[in-house]
Every structure is written in structure tokens, then in C-alpha cells.
Motif scaffolding. Sequence first.
Motif, short mmCIF file in Angstrom:
data_model
loop_
_atom_site.label_atom_id
_atom_site.label_comp_id
_atom_site.label_asym_id
_atom_site.label_seq_id
_atom_site.Cartn_x
_atom_site.Cartn_y
_atom_site.Cartn_z
N ARG A 15 0.91 -0.97 -0.15
CA ARG A 15 0.19 -0.10 0.05
C ARG A 15 0.83 1.19 -0.08
N VAL A 16 0.59 2.02 -0.77
CA VAL A 16 1.40 3.44 -0.81
C VAL A 16 1.10 4.17 -0.02
N PHE A 17 2.39 4.78 1.28
CA PHE A 17 1.64 5.86 2.13
C PHE A 17 3.08 7.21 1.63
N VAL A 18 3.11 8.48 2.11
CA VAL A 18 3.60 9.06 1.53
C VAL A 18 4.03 10.00 3.13
N SER A 19 4.90 10.57 3.71
CA SER A 19 4.55 11.06 4.74
C SER A 19 5.92 12.18 4.97
#
Length: 270
Positions: free
Chosen positions: A117-121
Amino acid sequence: MEYIELIRSAGLTRYESSAYVTLLENGPSTAREISGLGGVPMGKIYEVMSGLEEKGFIDVQKGRPILYRPIRSSVAFGRYFELKRKRSESELDRLKETIAVINASFPRRIDPLRRERVFVSTVMGKEEILDGYTEAFGEAERSIFIISSRKMMDPERSGYHETVVPLLGELLRRVERGIRLHCIDPGTGLKEIVDGKLLSIGEENLRDAVRERIEIRVVDSEYDFCLVDDTLSIIDVADPLTGSIMAIMKIYDSTFNRRLKERFLDVWNG
């Protein structure tokens, strides 16, 4: 009152602080006297005095009535510090053991990094950026890849010395634990800096093992990114006015990160 607040800041309760100051000012006293002079409710006075005795701030003379005598503050706080230190060390030892059990017990199937799952912080601020890199390096299981472009050498940008150089100690700690480090350096003298850091490792066999896990190649590239395994990439975000690093993006996207890995290897092998 100022002494009471000062003592409270060391970790004693308000009533403990008041009772101790009362004893310092008046000498050996009964519970009733301390209650009246120090403003400690009689319903709490014996609990308060028991706490002070446990922490090493008073001596107790048994009898009718019980007398309490203050320990000199320099001695009492020295004992209190040692008590807190030993308790902290004991708590840290227990925490370390618990964490080891947790890390050994958790099944990999519930590891969030394994979920597609794509996750960007985004992380902003100098200290926060360094913490973000440190946390990212801690997620490495096999390799860390770092590539920097020649623009990193621009003193106006100074990104290289804001990130890579301060983090060398953390990187070397990861390498000591078996992680491999691959760096593409635009010519900043990184290899010489790393060699200097390696001298701080006293054990020769460990130093040689760490050196064997580090590869640095000097290549003039146009790319700037860090890749942790194939799981996480870190992209610097530059201030459009000054060029200095103002934030980083941490990206969990296996497809995107595989593309970065391929580009890194193209430059590495080119």
C-alpha cells in the motif's frame, strides 16, 4: 515557597516538598507539628512522611510520638539521585528484554512494511529531518543506498552536510549490525570521511567487517535520493529560495522504489 517549588521540580510531591522544607527549617518534629507548620493535612501526613523516608530524605525515631529528622539536603538529594538512577537502569533493562522478546515473537505477516500500500509522509525541520533519516535507517534489513548529485556540493544548498555527514555515525551502527551501505558520491570526499570514522572502531576484526560492507563510488550524477531495501525511499525537498533542505518525503511504494533502485544501479554500473 520558592524552595518548595524547587524541590518539587526534582520529583517530590507538593506535600513531600513542604514537609521536608518544614523539617529543614525547624529540625526534628512530630507529624502533628509538621502538619501544622507545613500545611500538610493530618489525613495525609503519615503517607507523606513514609514517602520521604523511602526516598531517603528523613530519619525516623520510633516512639510516642514519632519524631522525624531531616537528612542534610546535599546528602539526601545525592541518595535520591542514585535511587532514581538505579530504578531507571532497572526499568531500561526490563524494557530492553521486553523489546527483544517482542521483536523475536512478532510474526512478519503483521509487519506493516510488508503490506502493498502506498504511504507518503513529510518531515520538516532540521532535527526532525535527522530523526526521520535515523528512523528510516532503522527499518533496513539488507541494504541502504544513497545517491547524491553535484548540486549537493553547492555551499548555498549545503544539503549534503545537513543530512549525510551528520548521519554517518548512525549509518555505521547499522553497518555494524550487518546492513550493507552503497553510496554514490559526487566528489565530496565521503570515502575519506568514512575512513576516518572507521578508526573509532577499536576492534580490528569488526572494523574490517564494517569496511567490507561499505561501497562508495565517485560518480557525477543528477540524482538525490536514499533507498532503504526496496521498501522505503527518502526524497529531499529543497527550499525554492535558498536551495537548502527544508523537508524530506518518506515514500513507501514498492513500484516507485523499484524504479529508483534500477536507476541507482544504472548509475552505479555505468
